[in-house]
Motif scaffolding. Structure first.
Motif, PDB file in Angstrom:
ATOM      1  N   THR A 153       0.838  -1.194   0.000  1.00  0.00           N
ATOM      2  CA  THR A 153       0.000   0.000   0.000  1.00  0.00           C
ATOM      3  C   THR A 153       0.872   1.243   0.000  1.00  0.00           C
ATOM      4  N   LEU A 154       0.549   2.167  -0.885  1.00  0.00           N
ATOM      5  CA  LEU A 154       1.281   3.428  -0.935  1.00  0.00           C
ATOM      6  C   LEU A 154       1.053   4.228   0.339  1.00  0.00           C
ATOM      7  N   GLN A 155       2.134   4.829   0.819  1.00  0.00           N
ATOM      8  CA  GLN A 155       2.089   5.673   2.005  1.00  0.00           C
ATOM      9  C   GLN A 155       2.817   6.976   1.707  1.00  0.00           C
ATOM     10  N   THR A 156       2.614   7.950   2.576  1.00  0.00           N
ATOM     11  CA  THR A 156       3.421   9.156   2.535  1.00  0.00           C
ATOM     12  C   THR A 156       4.049   9.341   3.903  1.00  0.00           C
ATOM     13  N   VAL A 157       5.065  10.168   3.967  1.00  0.00           N
ATOM     14  CA  VAL A 157       5.741  10.409   5.232  1.00  0.00           C
ATOM     15  C   VAL A 157       4.797  11.076   6.222  1.00  0.00           C
ATOM     16  N   THR A 158       3.918  11.941   5.727  1.00  0.00           N
ATOM     17  CA  THR A 158       2.968  12.628   6.591  1.00  0.00           C
ATOM     18  C   THR A 158       1.809  11.702   6.911  1.00  0.00           C
ATOM     19  N   ALA A 159       1.605  11.428   8.178  1.00  0.00           N
ATOM     20  CA  ALA A 159       0.590  10.459   8.587  1.00  0.00           C
ATOM     21  C   ALA A 159      -0.811  10.882   8.175  1.00  0.00           C
ATOM     22  N   THR A 160      -1.076  12.196   8.116  1.00  0.00           N
ATOM     23  CA  THR A 160      -2.416  12.662   7.769  1.00  0.00           C
ATOM     24  C   THR A 160      -2.758  12.365   6.321  1.00  0.00           C
ATOM     25  N   LYS A 161      -1.761  12.018   5.524  1.00  0.00           N
ATOM     26  CA  LYS A 161      -2.002  11.719   4.120  1.00  0.00           C
ATOM     27  C   LYS A 161      -1.904  10.216   3.846  1.00  0.00           C
ATOM     28  N   LYS A 162      -2.071   9.436   4.910  1.00  0.00           N
ATOM     29  CA  LYS A 162      -1.971   7.990   4.749  1.00  0.00           C
ATOM     30  C   LYS A 162      -2.988   7.483   3.746  1.00  0.00           C
ATOM     31  N   LYS A 163      -2.551   6.624   2.869  1.00  0.00           N
ATOM     32  CA  LYS A 163      -3.430   6.093   1.837  1.00  0.00           C
ATOM     33  C   LYS A 163      -4.313   4.983   2.381  1.00  0.00           C
ATOM     34  N   LYS A 164      -5.377   4.729   1.700  1.00  0.00           N
ATOM     35  CA  LYS A 164      -6.271   3.646   2.091  1.00  0.00           C
ATOM     36  C   LYS A 164      -5.727   2.309   1.611  1.00  0.00           C
ATOM     37  N   GLY A 165      -6.096   1.250   2.333  1.00  0.00           N
ATOM     38  CA  GLY A 165      -5.642  -0.081   1.963  1.00  0.00           C
ATOM     39  C   GLY A 165      -6.510  -0.693   0.883  1.00  0.00           C
ATOM     40  N   LEU A 166      -6.179  -1.910   0.533  1.00  0.00           N
ATOM     41  CA  LEU A 166      -6.907  -2.596  -0.528  1.00  0.00           C
ATOM     42  C   LEU A 166      -8.382  -2.793  -0.191  1.00  0.00           C
ATOM     43  N   GLY A 167      -8.652  -2.997   1.102  1.00  0.00           N
ATOM     44  CA  GLY A 167     -10.043  -3.177   1.485  1.00  0.00           C
ATOM     45  C   GLY A 167     -10.644  -4.397   0.819  1.00  0.00           C
ATOM     46  N   LYS A 168     -11.805  -4.226   0.248  1.00  0.00           N
ATOM     47  CA  LYS A 168     -12.514  -5.345  -0.358  1.00  0.00           C
ATOM     48  C   LYS A 168     -12.581  -5.213  -1.877  1.00  0.00           C
ATOM     49  N   ALA A 169     -11.614  -4.537  -2.448  1.00  0.00           N
ATOM     50  CA  ALA A 169     -11.620  -4.380  -3.900  1.00  0.00           C
ATOM     51  C   ALA A 169     -11.498  -5.735  -4.574  1.00  0.00           C
ATOM     52  N   PRO A 170     -12.495  -6.170  -5.325  1.00  0.00           N
ATOM     53  CA  PRO A 170     -12.417  -7.478  -5.986  1.00  0.00           C
ATOM     54  C   PRO A 170     -11.358  -7.468  -7.083  1.00  0.00           C
ATOM     55  N   ILE A 171     -10.634  -8.561  -7.175  1.00  0.00           N
ATOM     56  CA  ILE A 171      -9.559  -8.645  -8.154  1.00  0.00           C
ATOM     57  C   ILE A 171     -10.071  -8.450  -9.571  1.00  0.00           C
ATOM     58  N   GLU A 172     -11.345  -8.776  -9.783  1.00  0.00           N
ATOM     59  CA  GLU A 172     -11.905  -8.653 -11.130  1.00  0.00           C
ATOM     60  C   GLU A 172     -11.945  -7.203 -11.598  1.00  0.00           C
ATOM     61  N   THR A 173     -11.870  -6.257 -10.658  1.00  0.00           N
ATOM     62  CA  THR A 173     -11.945  -4.842 -11.020  1.00  0.00           C
ATOM     63  C   THR A 173     -10.578  -4.191 -11.107  1.00  0.00           C
ATOM     64  N   VAL A 174      -9.513  -4.943 -10.825  1.00  0.00           N
ATOM     65  CA  VAL A 174      -8.171  -4.373 -10.795  1.00  0.00           C
ATOM     66  C   VAL A 174      -7.489  -4.534 -12.154  1.00  0.00           C
ATOM     67  N   PRO A 175      -7.004  -3.435 -12.754  1.00  0.00           N
ATOM     68  CA  PRO A 175      -6.227  -3.570 -13.996  1.00  0.00           C
ATOM     69  C   PRO A 175      -4.883  -4.243 -13.697  1.00  0.00           C
ATOM     70  N   VAL A 176      -4.633  -5.376 -14.334  1.00  0.00           N
ATOM     71  CA  VAL A 176      -3.405  -6.132 -14.107  1.00  0.00           C
ATOM     72  C   VAL A 176      -2.645  -6.231 -15.422  1.00  0.00           C
ATOM     73  N   VAL A 177      -1.359  -5.924 -15.367  1.00  0.00           N
ATOM     74  CA  VAL A 177      -0.534  -6.039 -16.561  1.00  0.00           C
ATOM     75  C   VAL A 177       0.319  -7.294 -16.437  1.00  0.00           C
ATOM     76  N   LEU A 178       0.412  -8.052 -17.505  1.00  0.00           N
ATOM     77  CA  LEU A 178       1.213  -9.266 -17.536  1.00  0.00           C
ATOM     78  C   LEU A 178       2.653  -8.894 -17.881  1.00  0.00           C
ATOM     79  N   VAL A 179       3.540  -8.949 -16.886  1.00  0.00           N
ATOM     80  CA  VAL A 179       4.931  -8.570 -17.107  1.00  0.00           C
ATOM     81  C   VAL A 179       5.640  -9.617 -17.949  1.00  0.00           C
ATOM     82  N   GLY A 180       5.361 -10.887 -17.671  1.00  0.00           N
ATOM     83  CA  GLY A 180       5.946 -11.943 -18.485  1.00  0.00           C
ATOM     84  C   GLY A 180       6.898 -12.816 -17.699  1.00  0.00           C
ATOM     85  N   ASP A 181       7.609 -13.679 -18.396  1.00  0.00           N
ATOM     86  CA  ASP A 181       8.503 -14.672 -17.829  1.00  0.00           C
ATOM     87  C   ASP A 181       9.796 -14.002 -17.375  1.00  0.00           C
TER      88      ASP A 181
END
Length: 238
Positions: A153-181
């Motif tokens: 999960t992306l973070q910043t040094v400033t705690a007030t700008k902490k990013k949200k976690g993955l939560g319940k985001a279904p994998i079907e909605t995530v853009p995934v790139v195939l890097v390869g072998d």
């Protein structure tokens, strides 16, 4: 079910992840008798449409040089995925950051702290001093046919700008790139394929041609009725 490993704690580090390449496969591990596995690296907390998201992982060395296996894609969604194939089993440190200005490096402030959102695996970086090392980030990639999923999960040094976690985001909605072998990387500079949702090719919907509709034969035209011929009366005899 895939093995899922995630970090959930605040991440702060001076070691950082400067200089991740666009698609750098700097070195390749020797192949052992163990079966290599696929690794799905998910990175969350992205600010969409701002720059490029870069990720990498390595089995040794300083974190600033951790780009043994690396990739990038535009920041198109809050969560992005990268599928690396044929990864030798081992202990790896996973890192990432959002290159807001597309400068190609995770810029630092005067104190050496990252100015852009960054992510470290295994919950490393919860303490600012001393900075985490490779072993603090290290996570196991096991051999076998099952895919290993790593979440950072992306973070910043400033705690007030902490990013949200993955939560319940279904994998079907995530853009995934195939890097390869990773054991047989493509030539440097080869562009990655376009990301697809859930990392799976979209189901192709066959186009079924509609059968041609046979036209009913046109009804024959009715013959035109003959026009009546005017009959002139015979002249009366004189």
């Amino acid at each position: 079910m895939p093995r899922i490993k995630s970090d959930q704690r605040t991440l702060m580090s001076r070691s950082g992840i400067a200089g991740l390449g666009a698609l750098a496969f700097a070195s390749v591990l020797s192949v052992s008798s163990a079966q290599a596995a696929d690794v799905l690296l998910l990175i969350d907390g992205i600010e969409p449409t701002k720059g490029i998201v870069r990720v990498a992982f390595c089995n040794t060395g300083p974190l600033d040089e951790c780009r043994q296996f690396s990739a990038e894609q535009p920041a198109s969604a809050e969560t992005l995925g990268f599928r690396f194939q044929n990864v030798p089993p081992g202990r790896y440190a996973f890192v990432g950051y959002q290159d807001m200005d597309e400068s190609g490096k995770n810029e630092r402030n005067m104190l050496g702290m990252p100015k852009e959102p960054f992510a470290l695996s295994n919950g490393a970086g919860s303490k600012l001093i001393p900075p985490p090392d490779h072993e603090d980030l290290a996570m196991d990639v096991l051999d076998g046919p099952e895919e290993t999923t790593i979440e950072i999960t992306l973070q910043t040094v400033t705690a007030t700008k902490k990013k949200k976690g993955l939560g319940k985001a279904p994998i079907e909605t995530v853009p995934v790139v195939l890097v390869g072998d990773v054991m047989n990387p493509p030539p440097e500079g080869t562009p990655l394929p376009a990301p697809v949702l859930g990392g799976l090719p979209p189901a192709s919907t066959p186009t079924t041609a509609k059968p041609a509709t046979a036209k009913a034969p046109a009804a024959p035209k009715a013959a035109a009725a003959p026009k009546p011929t005017a009959v002139m009366p015979a002249p009366a005899p004189k």
